[in-house]
Design a protein around this motif. Structure first.
Motif, short mmCIF file in Angstrom:
data_model
loop_
_atom_site.label_atom_id
_atom_site.label_comp_id
_atom_site.label_asym_id
_atom_site.label_seq_id
_atom_site.Cartn_x
_atom_site.Cartn_y
_atom_site.Cartn_z
N THR A 121 0.84 -1.21 0.00
CA THR A 121 0.00 0.00 0.00
C THR A 121 0.87 1.25 0.00
OG1 THR A 121 -0.29 -0.32 2.40
CG2 THR A 121 -2.20 -0.72 0.99
N ASP A 122 0.49 2.19 -0.87
CA ASP A 122 1.11 3.51 -0.83
C ASP A 122 0.50 4.25 0.36
OD1 ASP A 122 2.61 5.72 -1.34
OD2 ASP A 122 1.79 6.13 -3.33
N SER A 123 1.27 5.21 0.88
CA SER A 123 0.93 5.84 2.16
C SER A 123 -0.09 6.96 2.08
CB SER A 123 2.20 6.43 2.74
OG SER A 123 2.75 7.35 1.80
N GLY A 124 -0.37 7.44 0.89
CA GLY A 124 -1.25 8.60 0.77
C GLY A 124 -0.47 9.87 0.52
N GLY A 125 0.86 9.81 0.66
CA GLY A 125 1.71 10.98 0.44
C GLY A 125 1.52 11.55 -0.96
N TYR A 126 1.37 10.68 -1.91
CA TYR A 126 1.24 11.12 -3.30
C TYR A 126 -0.21 11.50 -3.63
CZ TYR A 126 1.44 11.04 -8.36
OH TYR A 126 1.36 11.37 -9.68
N PHE B 198 5.14 7.81 5.21
CA PHE B 198 4.38 9.01 4.81
C PHE B 198 5.39 10.08 4.39
CE2 PHE B 198 1.43 12.66 5.88
CZ PHE B 198 0.57 12.39 4.83
N ASP B 199 5.24 10.57 3.17
CA ASP B 199 6.21 11.51 2.60
C ASP B 199 5.49 12.67 1.94
OD1 ASP B 199 5.04 9.90 0.63
OD2 ASP B 199 6.70 10.25 -0.75
N GLU B 200 6.26 13.67 1.53
CA GLU B 200 5.69 14.68 0.65
C GLU B 200 6.34 14.52 -0.71
OE1 GLU B 200 4.86 19.38 -0.26
OE2 GLU B 200 6.35 18.94 1.26
N PRO C 47 10.96 3.13 3.36
CA PRO C 47 11.08 4.59 3.36
C PRO C 47 11.22 5.11 1.93
CG PRO C 47 13.18 3.59 3.95
CD PRO C 47 12.22 2.46 3.71
N ILE C 48 11.03 6.42 1.76
CA ILE C 48 11.00 7.00 0.41
C ILE C 48 12.02 8.13 0.27
CG2 ILE C 48 9.54 8.09 -1.34
CD1 ILE C 48 7.08 6.88 0.14
N VAL C 49 12.87 8.03 -0.75
CA VAL C 49 13.83 9.09 -1.08
C VAL C 49 13.07 10.20 -1.81
CG1 VAL C 49 15.85 9.67 -2.50
CG2 VAL C 49 15.75 7.46 -1.29
N GLN C 50 13.31 11.46 -1.42
CA GLN C 50 12.77 12.60 -2.17
C GLN C 50 13.95 13.48 -2.62
OE1 GLN C 50 9.77 13.19 -3.35
NE2 GLN C 50 8.60 11.57 -2.34
N GLY C 51 13.70 14.76 -2.89
CA GLY C 51 14.80 15.65 -3.30
C GLY C 51 14.64 16.23 -4.69
N GLY D 186 10.75 8.30 -4.57
CA GLY D 186 9.54 9.06 -4.90
C GLY D 186 9.89 10.35 -5.59
N GLY D 187 8.86 11.14 -5.90
CA GLY D 187 9.06 12.48 -6.44
C GLY D 187 9.54 12.52 -7.88
N LEU D 188 9.50 11.37 -8.57
CA LEU D 188 9.89 11.37 -9.98
C LEU D 188 8.69 11.00 -10.84
CD1 LEU D 188 13.45 9.78 -9.71
CD2 LEU D 188 12.86 12.18 -10.11
N SER D 189 8.83 11.21 -12.16
CA SER D 189 7.72 10.99 -13.08
C SER D 189 6.55 11.90 -12.71
CB SER D 189 7.28 9.52 -13.05
OG SER D 189 6.60 9.18 -14.22
N VAL D 190 6.89 13.15 -12.35
CA VAL D 190 5.86 14.14 -12.02
C VAL D 190 5.90 15.28 -13.03
CG1 VAL D 190 5.65 13.62 -9.54
CG2 VAL D 190 7.46 15.16 -10.30
N GLY D 191 6.41 15.00 -14.24
CA GLY D 191 6.42 16.00 -15.29
C GLY D 191 7.81 16.38 -15.78
N MET E 112 8.57 4.70 -7.54
CA MET E 112 7.12 4.86 -7.41
C MET E 112 6.47 5.60 -8.58
SD MET E 112 6.95 5.73 -3.36
CE MET E 112 5.34 4.96 -3.18
N GLY E 113 5.42 4.97 -9.13
CA GLY E 113 4.60 5.62 -10.15
C GLY E 113 5.23 5.70 -11.53
N VAL E 114 6.12 4.79 -11.84
CA VAL E 114 6.80 4.77 -13.15
C VAL E 114 6.50 3.43 -13.80
CG1 VAL E 114 9.06 4.77 -14.29
CG2 VAL E 114 8.63 6.32 -12.37
N1 PRF Z 1 5.39 9.33 -2.94
C1 PRF Z 1 4.44 8.41 -2.65
N2 PRF Z 1 3.78 7.75 -3.62
C2 PRF Z 1 4.09 8.02 -4.90
C3 PRF Z 1 5.06 8.96 -5.26
C4 PRF Z 1 5.77 9.66 -4.23
O1 PRF Z 1 6.64 10.50 -4.45
C5 PRF Z 1 5.08 8.98 -6.66
C6 PRF Z 1 5.92 9.82 -7.53
N3 PRF Z 1 5.94 9.41 -8.86
C7 PRF Z 1 4.12 8.05 -7.10
N4 PRF Z 1 3.53 7.49 -6.02
N5 PRF Z 1 4.14 8.15 -1.38
#
Ligand code: PRF
Length: 376
Positions: free
Chosen positions: A91-96, A145-147, A191-195, A220-225, A251-253
């Motif tokens: 399960t994804d945490s809801g951060g996205y 849980f991340d941003e 855990p999730i890498v951001q930056g 995380g934080g990639l494939s967002v445009g 995540m999300g790729v």
């Molecule tokens: N964080 C979380 N879920 C995600 C992302 C993220 O950065 C992304 C980014 N492509 C997809 N799903 N929690």
């Protein structure tokens, strides 16, 4: 959870491995079909198992928390039993998902206040309650849980947000230790890498994430445009820092090409709505390129949807018939296209694994990327 790294490709950074959890083994690289609200849209669990055959699927904390709600999931005995899926779930945490709500949420150090997309009611997610919710849902792999920062993102915002994600991770870990399991199998926190797209921040984040010594790590934080080349550059930097003996989840790729390129950089796990969402819009992925099945050119093409015949729909139905179903807005069209696309994605990662094990991944990958770039 256990991860056995079976083989590293000598000509790229691709790896083949096996993850073992209480719900069985996951051969990596893997693509995880997205089942946001306890359903992989348009696909029966039996079709998922028998035709597409993933070792793991994904669910979403945000959606499941709002509907059916955690008390129903607990009464059912957890998400596996509720949806009748006895293999792995992440399960994804809801951060996205909360980030995607943009206008409907407010972030501060404590957590995120957001409005439900269903009825507009107000809710508050914190690292602590997101751990509790994920205990109730009962996935095998649960996410911190991340941003997820947007693209483009101002350097200072990305830096502050990354540090907050790191502080949130500590809170997730502390709280999870205090929150007992609800079911008779284990759960593993990733855990999730951001930056954002800043190399120095990505390095710093990957080092911090590596330091907590989790059993698996996510990017995380990639494939967002951002342009694909920037995504690859960030994945490369992060994978060079994350421990080799733990699975890495991007995540999300993404598109089939994104997946192969990131496997070549050392990623083991992927998820994306693309195969199912694009299927519902009439876009089919194949080994020879993409097809817009709504196009008039398929009107009298009675050849099989995909001669490769990966799933039963591919040879059972013709392109002309599938085009007709889309033209008539028949539900069956979306179902057929979803099964086809998921079958293709799972075929692709299984082939990637086979070629890593056989030692010719890099050559195969370059050939596939070229072929799949075409529009048919
Ligand atoms: N964080 C979380 N879920 C995600 C992302 C993220 O950065 C992304 C980014 N492509 C997809 N799903 N929690």
């Amino acid at each position: 959870m256990q991860f056995d790294l079976k083989l590293k490709d000598p000509k790229s950074k691709a790896r083949a491995g096996v993850i073992t959890t209480d719900h069985g083994t996951i051969e990596t690289p893997i693509f995880m079909p997205v089942g946001t609200v306890a359903s992989v849209k348009g696909v029966h669990q039996s079709e998922l198992k028998d035709e597409i055959n993933p070792d793991i699927i994904l669910g979403n904390t945000y959606h499941l928390y709002l509907r059916p709600k955690t008390d129903i999931l607990e009464q059912a005995g957890g998400l596996h039993k509720f949806m009748n899926w006895d293999r792995n779930i992440l399960t994804d945490s809801g951060g996205y998902q909360v980030y995607s709500l943009s206008g409907r949420r407010k972030i501060n150090e404590e957590g995120v206040k957001f409005k439900s997309h269903i009825d507009g009611s107000t809710h508050f997610f914190t690292p602590e309650n997101v751990m509790e919710i994920q205990r109730s849902i009962g996935a095998d792999i649960i996410m911190a849980f991340d941003e997820c920062t947007p693209y483009p993102c101002d350097y200072n915002y990305a830096k502050n947000s990354m540090h907050m994600t790191h502080r949130w991770l500590k809170r997730c870990i502390n709280h999870l230790e205090k929150t007992p399991l609800k079911y008779d199998y284990n759960q593993t926190l990733f855990p999730i890498v951001q930056g954002s797209t800043y190399t120095d921040l990505r390095k710093q984040s990957a080092e911090f994430i590596a330091s907590v010594e989790a059993e698996g790590n996510a990017i995380g934080g990639l494939s967002v445009g951002e342009p694909a080349e920037e995504m690859y550059a960030m994945t490369d930097v992060v994978c060079s820092i994350l421990p080799e003996d733990k699975p890495r989840y991007l995540m999300g790729v993404g598109t089939p090409i994104n997946i192969l390129e990131n496997i070549a950089l050392g990623v083991d796990m992927f998820d994306c709505v693309m195969p199912t969402r694009n299927a519902r819009n009439g876009m089919l992925f194949t080994a020879h390129g993409t097809i817009n099945i709504k196009n008039k050119k398929w009107e009298n093409d009675f050849s099989a949807i995909d001669e490769m015949g990966i799933t039963f729909v591919d040879t059972l139905y013709s392109k002309a018939y599938l085009r007709h179903l889309f033209a008539s807005k028949e539900l069956l069209g979306k179902q057929i296209a979803s099964i086809h696309n998921l079958g293709f994605y799972l075929w692709l990662v299984r082939e990637a694994r086979k070629h890593i094990l056989e030692g010719d991944f890099a050559v195969w990958k370059d050939k596939m990327v070229k072929q799949m770039s075409k529009r048919l």
